[in-house]
Design a protein around this motif. Structure first.
Motif, PDB file in Angstrom:
ATOM      1  N   SER A  92       4.404  52.763 -24.309  1.00 52.14           N
ATOM      2  CA  SER A  92       4.528  53.296 -22.952  1.00 52.14           C
ATOM      3  C   SER A  92       5.974  53.453 -22.514  1.00 52.14           C
ATOM      4  N   HIS A  93       6.822  52.443 -22.782  1.00 52.73           N
ATOM      5  CA  HIS A  93       8.201  52.492 -22.276  1.00 52.73           C
ATOM      6  C   HIS A  93       9.125  51.707 -23.204  1.00 52.73           C
ATOM      7  N   PRO A  94       9.385  52.189 -24.420  1.00 49.88           N
ATOM      8  CA  PRO A  94      10.260  51.441 -25.341  1.00 49.88           C
ATOM      9  C   PRO A  94      11.701  51.340 -24.854  1.00 49.88           C
ATOM     10  N   GLU A  95      12.163  52.308 -24.045  1.00 52.41           N
ATOM     11  CA  GLU A  95      13.537  52.238 -23.545  1.00 52.41           C
ATOM     12  C   GLU A  95      13.734  51.035 -22.643  1.00 52.41           C
ATOM     13  N   LEU A  96      12.758  50.757 -21.779  1.00 52.10           N
ATOM     14  CA  LEU A  96      12.856  49.591 -20.906  1.00 52.10           C
ATOM     15  C   LEU A  96      12.821  48.306 -21.720  1.00 52.10           C
ATOM     16  N   ALA A  97      12.002  48.262 -22.760  1.00 53.28           N
ATOM     17  CA  ALA A  97      11.948  47.078 -23.625  1.00 53.28           C
ATOM     18  C   ALA A  97      13.289  46.834 -24.303  1.00 53.28           C
ATOM     19  N   ASP A  98      13.952  47.891 -24.736  1.00 54.87           N
ATOM     20  CA  ASP A  98      15.265  47.735 -25.367  1.00 54.87           C
ATOM     21  C   ASP A  98      16.287  47.192 -24.371  1.00 54.87           C
ATOM     22  N   LEU A  99      16.239  47.675 -23.135  1.00 55.53           N
ATOM     23  CA  LEU A  99      17.175  47.174 -22.118  1.00 55.53           C
ATOM     24  C   LEU A  99      16.935  45.702 -21.837  1.00 55.53           C
ATOM     25  N   ILE A 100      15.667  45.298 -21.728  1.00 54.51           N
ATOM     26  CA  ILE A 100      15.355  43.892 -21.458  1.00 54.51           C
ATOM     27  C   ILE A 100      15.783  43.015 -22.619  1.00 54.51           C
ATOM     28  N   ALA A 101      15.471  43.431 -23.844  1.00 52.79           N
ATOM     29  CA  ALA A 101      15.848  42.637 -25.015  1.00 52.79           C
ATOM     30  C   ALA A 101      17.357  42.520 -25.139  1.00 52.79           C
ATOM     31  N   LYS A 102      18.085  43.580 -24.822  1.00 51.82           N
ATOM     32  CA  LYS A 102      19.541  43.534 -24.892  1.00 51.82           C
ATOM     33  C   LYS A 102      20.106  42.541 -23.894  1.00 51.82           C
ATOM     34  N   ARG A 103      19.529  42.499 -22.700  1.00 54.20           N
ATOM     35  CA  ARG A 103      20.000  41.538 -21.695  1.00 54.20           C
ATOM     36  C   ARG A 103      19.644  40.105 -22.086  1.00 54.20           C
TER      37      ARG A 103
END
Length: 412
Positions: free
Chosen positions: A74-85
């Protein structure tokens, strides 16, 4: 000699001088050797049992509660941002559809004994989003994950949280399925109705995006002190009041509807029976229901020569927002902003926004809308990944969540 050397070894072991595991093992053996000279066999077993218990407890504390983040489609970009933080990488998981449209989930990394956070939001492909989440949660459950937390920024079917004639409360059904699939905690944001939390049999943290939108107003809208917060309908007046009080601004409410309300649609229950019967006499004497007359659309409050900022929890069908913006423009508002947490922007929303008097539509990235932004330059995005990452960190570390709700009112 024996007591002095054993005391030295014990002091060295407990003080932390032996930083390497091999050193610890050496000092433990050294201690046991000298103790064996003066203690019987039963005492030796007790000493070694104590040492091994300490080592195993340390090992358990280091492994239990390992953090793992996986995501659906659904939203892999948001998951990448969260994991990076969070300073980690997104777990390896493959979610795809077979030729017969069945959803297949393959989690490549081990989840045994780990705290798994599944990031999945609701998009236009809502039914596939739900099935992916349910299958991922059940896969983690059957793979012996320690805990499974669903991070669902926009909860699907949250608008269907009331009884509609012969329908049902769909959001309760979705909540039951999520809990049964294995989710034991839920992180979401700005539910359409806060009472939806009661549908779940697990804890729910309903985060708020209002601090991010308020910050955007203060930093990105010039002369925001000359603005007025507008409620698109009386139902969103509480949210508008909350924004206005924190910004020290006035409020206006748009009253009246242009489209036919869903409650006014005629179904079979409004049709009288064709045949008269004795049971009809029982209704004799009941008062006649007066038909609802919708007032013409009107603005309660002064918006002349001011910036109008409409606030809501989501933007799906923008026709009502466009109609409200046209009324505000007629009443003298020289700039019109629309702010919401969830930007669904369904159908031809980008085209309608582009042709409307609305100057900017500001939404968060709880839902991906990159395609809509390419079609309409008026759509702006506020990143809320830092809030979700902090919520995950606090839950993982068993910290209080109240810090994330500071200065947030119940009306938000």
């Amino acid at each position: 000699m024996v007591s002095v050397s054993s005391q030295l070894a014990n002091r060295t072991l407990l003080s932390g001088t032996a930083t390497d595991d091999r050193h610890k093992l050496f000092y433990t053996s050294f201690l046991s050797f000298h103790i064996s000279l003066c203690l019987n066999e039963k005492s030796i077993v007790a000493v070694f049992s104590h040492q091994f218990t300490v080592q195993f407890s340390r090992m358990d504390r280091s492994k239990v509660g390992e953090l793992m983040v996986i995501t659906g489609n659904s939203h892999p970009e948001l998951a990448d941002l969260i994991a990076k933080r969070l300073g980690i990488k997104v777990g390896a998981a493959s979610i795809y559809h077979k030729t017969n449209r069945e959803t297949m989930v393959d989690i490549a990394d081990s989840v045994r004994g780990k705290d798994v956070y599944i990031i999945q939001t609701g998009t236009k492909d809502v039914n596939n989003n739900i099935m992916e989440l349910l299958i991922m949660a059940y896969a983690c459950k059957t793979s012996s994950a320690r805990s499974i937390v669903g991070v669902i920024p926009y909860l699907p079917y949250s608008k269907q949280c009331k009884m509609r004639k012969r329908g049902c409360i769909v959001s309760k059904l979705v909540a039951k399925m999520m809990c049964r699939s294995g989710l034991n905690h839920l992180i979401t944001m700005d539910l359409h109705q806060k009472e939806i939390q009661g549908f779940f049999d697990c804890p729910v943290d309903n985060l708020r995006a209002s601090p991010f939108l308020l910050q955007y107003i203060q930093e990105s809208i010039p002369d925001f002190r000359n603005a007025v917060i507008v409620a698109r309908d009386p139902g969103s007046a509480k949210k508008a009041t909350s924004y206005a009080e924190r910004l020290r601004l006035g409020i206006a409410v748009i009253h009246g509807e242009q489209k036919e309300a869903e409650s006014d649609m005629v179904d079979g229950r409004h049709s009288p029976p064709t045949l008269r019967s004795r049971t009809m006499d029982a209704a004799r004497g009941m008062p006649v229901m007066t038909a609802k007359e919708k007032p013409p659309i009107n603005v309660v409050g002064d918006v002349g020569g001011r910036i109008a900022i409409m606030v809501d929890d989501m933007i799906d069908d923008v026709r009502s927002f466009v109609a409200a913006a046209e009324v505000l423009k007629e009443r003298g508002a020289y700039k019109i902003y629309v702010m919401a947490t969830h930007g669904l922007l369904s159908s031809d929303a980008p085209r309608l926004i582009e042709d409307s008097p609305i100057d900017e539509v500001v939404v968060t990235n709880t839902i991906p809308h990159e395609i809509q932004k390419m079609q309409c330059h008026k759509i702006k995005t506020v990143d809320i990944s830092v809030l979700l990452a902090e919520a995950i960190r606090r839950i993982h570390n068993k910290e209080s969540m109240s810090y994330l709700f500071r200065n947030v009112t119940l009306e938000d």
